[in-house]
Enzyme design. Structure first.
Site, PDB file in Angstrom:
ATOM      1  N   LYS A  53       0.855  -1.221   0.358  1.00 29.80           N
ATOM      2  CA  LYS A  53       0.067  -0.017   0.139  1.00 29.80           C
ATOM      3  C   LYS A  53       0.848   1.198  -0.145  1.00 29.80           C
ATOM      4  O   LYS A  53       0.442   2.194  -0.886  1.00 29.80           O
ATOM      5  CB  LYS A  53      -0.941  -0.086   1.116  1.00 29.80           C
ATOM      6  CG  LYS A  53      -1.932   0.918   1.262  1.00 29.80           C
ATOM      7  CD  LYS A  53      -2.949   0.640   2.121  1.00 29.80           C
ATOM      8  CE  LYS A  53      -2.656   0.765   3.713  1.00 29.80           C
ATOM      9  NZ  LYS A  53      -2.596   1.975   4.457  1.00 29.80           N
ATOM     10  N   ARG A 128     -11.794   3.761   8.982  1.00 26.67           N
ATOM     11  CA  ARG A 128     -11.372   2.490   9.358  1.00 26.67           C
ATOM     12  C   ARG A 128     -12.780   1.782  10.104  1.00 26.67           C
ATOM     13  O   ARG A 128     -12.695   0.781  10.407  1.00 26.67           O
ATOM     14  CB  ARG A 128     -10.477   2.561  10.414  1.00 26.67           C
ATOM     15  CG  ARG A 128      -8.960   2.829  10.362  1.00 26.67           C
ATOM     16  CD  ARG A 128      -8.014   1.578  10.082  1.00 26.67           C
ATOM     17  NE  ARG A 128      -7.119   1.520  10.888  1.00 26.67           N
ATOM     18  CZ  ARG A 128      -5.773   2.401  10.556  1.00 26.67           C
ATOM     19  NH1 ARG A 128      -5.545   3.119   9.834  1.00 26.67           N
ATOM     20  NH2 ARG A 128      -4.653   2.152  11.346  1.00 26.67           N
ATOM     21  N   ARG A 166      11.586 -11.912   5.868  1.00 29.85           N
ATOM     22  CA  ARG A 166      12.454 -10.753   5.921  1.00 29.85           C
ATOM     23  C   ARG A 166      13.413 -10.883   7.269  1.00 29.85           C
ATOM     24  O   ARG A 166      13.109 -11.508   8.062  1.00 29.85           O
ATOM     25  CB  ARG A 166      11.369  -9.766   6.223  1.00 29.85           C
ATOM     26  CG  ARG A 166      10.670  -9.154   5.260  1.00 29.85           C
ATOM     27  CD  ARG A 166      10.216  -7.759   5.299  1.00 29.85           C
ATOM     28  NE  ARG A 166       9.303  -7.429   6.429  1.00 29.85           N
ATOM     29  CZ  ARG A 166       8.243  -6.471   6.207  1.00 29.85           C
ATOM     30  NH1 ARG A 166       8.181  -5.821   5.225  1.00 29.85           N
ATOM     31  NH2 ARG A 166       7.485  -6.239   7.216  1.00 29.85           N
ATOM     32  N   ARG A 199      12.469  -9.811  12.644  1.00 29.58           N
ATOM     33  CA  ARG A 199      11.717  -8.729  13.718  1.00 29.58           C
ATOM     34  C   ARG A 199      10.865  -9.520  14.405  1.00 29.58           C
ATOM     35  O   ARG A 199      10.124 -10.161  13.852  1.00 29.58           O
ATOM     36  CB  ARG A 199      11.520  -7.734  12.962  1.00 29.58           C
ATOM     37  CG  ARG A 199      12.756  -6.560  12.849  1.00 29.58           C
ATOM     38  CD  ARG A 199      12.107  -5.073  12.185  1.00 29.58           C
ATOM     39  NE  ARG A 199      10.863  -5.307  11.514  1.00 29.58           N
ATOM     40  CZ  ARG A 199      10.436  -4.536  10.623  1.00 29.58           C
ATOM     41  NH1 ARG A 199      11.582  -3.576  10.044  1.00 29.58           N
ATOM     42  NH2 ARG A 199       9.567  -4.667   9.662  1.00 29.58           N
ATOM     43  N   ARG A 210      -1.846  -9.835  12.735  1.00 26.93           N
ATOM     44  CA  ARG A 210      -1.970  -8.435  12.059  1.00 26.93           C
ATOM     45  C   ARG A 210      -2.767  -8.690  10.746  1.00 26.93           C
ATOM     46  O   ARG A 210      -3.889  -7.514  10.613  1.00 26.93           O
ATOM     47  CB  ARG A 210      -0.555  -7.935  11.719  1.00 26.93           C
ATOM     48  CG  ARG A 210       0.159  -7.376  12.679  1.00 26.93           C
ATOM     49  CD  ARG A 210       1.612  -7.247  12.305  1.00 26.93           C
ATOM     50  NE  ARG A 210       1.562  -5.848  11.680  1.00 26.93           N
ATOM     51  CZ  ARG A 210       2.696  -5.637  10.696  1.00 26.93           C
ATOM     52  NH1 ARG A 210       3.686  -6.359  10.875  1.00 26.93           N
ATOM     53  NH2 ARG A 210       2.817  -4.615   9.941  1.00 26.93           N
TER      54      ARG A 210
HETATM   55  P1  AMP Z   1      -1.561   3.450  11.107  1.00 27.16           P
HETATM   56  O1  AMP Z   1      -0.267   4.138  10.754  1.00 27.16           O
HETATM   57  O2  AMP Z   1      -2.662   3.816   9.792  1.00 27.16           O
HETATM   58  O3  AMP Z   1      -1.386   1.750  10.969  1.00 27.16           O
HETATM   59  O4  AMP Z   1      -2.008   3.845  12.375  1.00 27.16           O
HETATM   60  C1  AMP Z   1      -1.578   3.804  13.632  1.00 27.16           C
HETATM   61  C2  AMP Z   1      -2.633   3.802  14.767  1.00 27.16           C
HETATM   62  O5  AMP Z   1      -3.282   5.305  14.577  1.00 27.16           O
HETATM   63  C3  AMP Z   1      -3.913   2.909  14.725  1.00 27.16           C
HETATM   64  O6  AMP Z   1      -3.434   1.935  15.490  1.00 27.16           O
HETATM   65  C4  AMP Z   1      -4.901   3.604  15.450  1.00 27.16           C
HETATM   66  O7  AMP Z   1      -4.595   3.663  16.931  1.00 27.16           O
HETATM   67  C5  AMP Z   1      -4.569   4.961  15.025  1.00 27.16           C
HETATM   68  N1  AMP Z   1      -5.470   5.329  13.749  1.00 27.16           N
HETATM   69  C6  AMP Z   1      -4.869   5.624  12.635  1.00 27.16           C
HETATM   70  N2  AMP Z   1      -6.051   5.835  11.609  1.00 27.16           N
HETATM   71  C7  AMP Z   1      -7.236   5.715  12.519  1.00 27.16           C
HETATM   72  C8  AMP Z   1      -8.495   5.875  12.009  1.00 27.16           C
HETATM   73  N3  AMP Z   1      -8.848   6.173  10.694  1.00 27.16           N
HETATM   74  N4  AMP Z   1      -9.328   5.549  12.971  1.00 27.16           N
HETATM   75  C9  AMP Z   1      -8.866   5.466  14.364  1.00 27.16           C
HETATM   76  N5  AMP Z   1      -7.534   5.172  14.782  1.00 27.16           N
HETATM   77  C10 AMP Z   1      -6.783   5.266  13.575  1.00 27.16           C
END
Ligand code: AMP
Length: 259
Positions: A53, A128, A166, A199, A210
């Site tokens: 992505k 999300r 990895r 890792r 995940r």
């Molecule tokens: P990411 O970098 O997209 O994996 O996001 C890291 C963390 O940010 C997630 O685990 C959530 O805690 C929070 N987060 C990111 N995007 C959202 C979203 N759209 N809604 C709620 N929490 C978010």
């Protein structure tokens, strides 16, 4: 956050007004260098960990000259600054739980009101939840844009072997992959001879967890978009090189823009 808000020098004022803009010169262009103009849009990118992505987002930014908006980056930025929002979300972020819908919706609402989003934007990590998805449709409509949802579909067995293959050098941080970038001597860093390690994040049970979490969160949204959105593009991203996956995404987007 990767943001590119520069208008290409050759864009005319008519193009700027309509939101139709020429694509940037890129090694990914067709042979004759001509790319069909694309309408302004909100590109919503879904892809599991390991689906590529991040790479596809970069290609899209380079091609369309629109900003990538990552809610994860925005939230981390508040934590870094230590402001009220940052303090309020630190615990949830640390625990890997979702931040409240109202807050995330508000951040996105403010961000896409910025002038660099006039010609479209890429949403990465948002929406999300179904409540965020509904708000996203409202926000995009109020911005006069149209949403296109791109779902990078991956075969989880491929992802698991890609991610569990990895290896990292604990000394210098160089990344290897037993399939795509093997070290010269198995298990040893080319640069400093240190034994390579897996890792924590790349251990098979963690990768499976995940992926399961992603599936649990995302599948209801994909179902939501199937039911509500005219433009859901599902792209098989399991086997081909990232450039090839991008070519298919671009061809589909060019097609959709012609409708
Ligand atoms: P990411 O970098 O997209 O994996 O996001 C890291 C963390 O940010 C997630 O685990 C959530 O805690 C929070 N987060 C990111 N995007 C959202 C979203 N759209 N809604 C709620 N929490 C978010």
């Amino acid at each position: 956050m990767a943001v590119d808000n520069e208008m290409p020098a050759q864009a005319t004022s008519a193009q700027a007004a309509s939101g139709i803009r020429p694509a940037a010169a890129s090694p990914l262009q067709h042979g004759n260098g001509v790319v069909a103009p694309v309408k302004p849009r909100a590109i919503v990118l879904f892809g599991s960990p390991g689906s590529g992505k991040g790479t596809q987002s970069r290609y899209l930014v380079e091609w369309l000259h629109i900003p990538q908006i990552s809610t994860g980056d925005m939230l981390r930025d508040h934590i870094r600054r230590g402001d009220d929002i940052g303090i309020a979300i630190t615990d949830r972020m640390r625990a890997g739980s979702l931040v409240r819908d109202e807050l995330v919706n508000e951040l996105v609402r403010e961000r896409i009101a910025q002038p660099d989003c006039d010609n479209g934007f890429i949403l990465d990590g948002y929406p999300r939840t179904p409540a965020q998805a509904e708000e996203m449709l409202r926000l995009v409509a109020s911005r006069g844009a149209e949403e296109v949802v791109i779902h990078l579909v991956v075969d989880y067995n491929v992802i698991i072997s890609r991610m569990t293959g990895r290896r990292v050098c604990p000394k210098c941080g160089t990344l290897y992959n037993s399939v795509s970038r093997p070290p010269k001597i198995e298990g040893i860093c080319d640069l400093d001879g240190t034994p390579l390690v897996v890792r924590d994040d790349d251990r098979e049970e963690v990768v499976r967890r995940r992926l399961a979490e992603y599936e649990r969160q995302t599948q209801p949204l994909i179902d939501f978009f199937r039911a509500t959105s005219k433009r859901l593009i599902e792209v098989d991203a399991s086997h081909d090189k990232p450039e090839e996956v991008f070519r298919r995404i671009r061809a589909t987007l060019e097609n959709v823009s012609g409708k």
